[in-house]
Write a protein that holds these residues in place. Sequence first.
Motif, short mmCIF file in Angstrom:
data_model
loop_
_atom_site.label_atom_id
_atom_site.label_comp_id
_atom_site.label_asym_id
_atom_site.label_seq_id
_atom_site.Cartn_x
_atom_site.Cartn_y
_atom_site.Cartn_z
N GLU A 68 1.31 -4.12 -25.07
CA GLU A 68 1.05 -5.35 -25.01
C GLU A 68 2.17 -6.33 -26.06
O GLU A 68 2.58 -7.35 -25.31
CB GLU A 68 -0.16 -5.80 -25.53
CG GLU A 68 -1.36 -5.25 -24.84
CD GLU A 68 -1.16 -5.86 -23.52
OE1 GLU A 68 -1.22 -6.92 -23.21
OE2 GLU A 68 -1.31 -5.22 -22.45
N ASN A 71 5.41 -6.27 -24.00
CA ASN A 71 5.23 -7.10 -22.93
C ASN A 71 5.42 -8.54 -23.21
O ASN A 71 6.19 -9.16 -22.46
CB ASN A 71 4.04 -6.88 -22.10
CG ASN A 71 3.88 -7.54 -21.01
OD1 ASN A 71 4.80 -7.94 -20.25
ND2 ASN A 71 2.72 -7.78 -20.32
N LEU A 72 4.65 -8.93 -24.27
CA LEU A 72 4.84 -10.45 -24.78
C LEU A 72 6.19 -10.61 -25.17
O LEU A 72 6.80 -11.77 -24.82
CB LEU A 72 3.91 -10.55 -25.77
CG LEU A 72 2.56 -10.63 -25.58
CD1 LEU A 72 1.40 -10.92 -26.71
CD2 LEU A 72 2.22 -11.66 -24.22
N ARG A 75 8.46 -10.96 -22.13
CA ARG A 75 7.95 -12.23 -21.47
C ARG A 75 8.63 -13.32 -22.37
O ARG A 75 9.18 -14.54 -21.52
CB ARG A 75 6.55 -12.57 -21.50
CG ARG A 75 5.97 -11.61 -20.34
CD ARG A 75 4.40 -11.84 -20.32
NE ARG A 75 4.05 -13.20 -19.99
CZ ARG A 75 2.66 -13.72 -20.11
NH1 ARG A 75 1.95 -12.61 -20.49
NH2 ARG A 75 2.30 -14.81 -20.00
#
Length: 174
Positions: A68, A71-72, A75
Amino acid sequence: MGSPLEGCVASLRNSMQLLDSSIHILDEGVNDFPRLSKVLQTTRHFELISESDLQTAQSALLSEIRPEVDNLLKRVENHLDKLERREQSLLAKCDLNDGRLGRDSVGASASRPSSRNAQKSGKSISAQQELKYKQLMSRKGRLSYAVETLEMQAKQRERQLRMSMAAPQQFYDD
């Protein structure tokens, strides 16, 4: 005969009084037992676990959180890249507009001397020809602006294509 029975009865009464006294003492001792059991009950405020269990739990939590977080971060990086490209695009557009405005003023000043030169040389330019000349110059400016805009868009699409081609390779590298 009464005498031996009287002794037994007296002994029995004595035993009953002793038993009654014992029951009374036991009752007083046991009467407070629920409160004592609650007071003496152990309460575990902290659970003690082994270090290996703790490390297992930490690694499980880490394995859940890490994707997570990654992924952040990706992004955020993509968004920052997008903002950077947008900034570059806006700067290029600003430069293009500055250049266009600079050429219009140069073009306008350049057109005036030529008409003056024509008048000085004795050649007379009609108002209709001058209007047509201004229209052609305006059209030339618009077309050059359109060409520069299209070139800029082509470069930006080329950059986007390069970025999209590079993005799948990053996933394979991981």
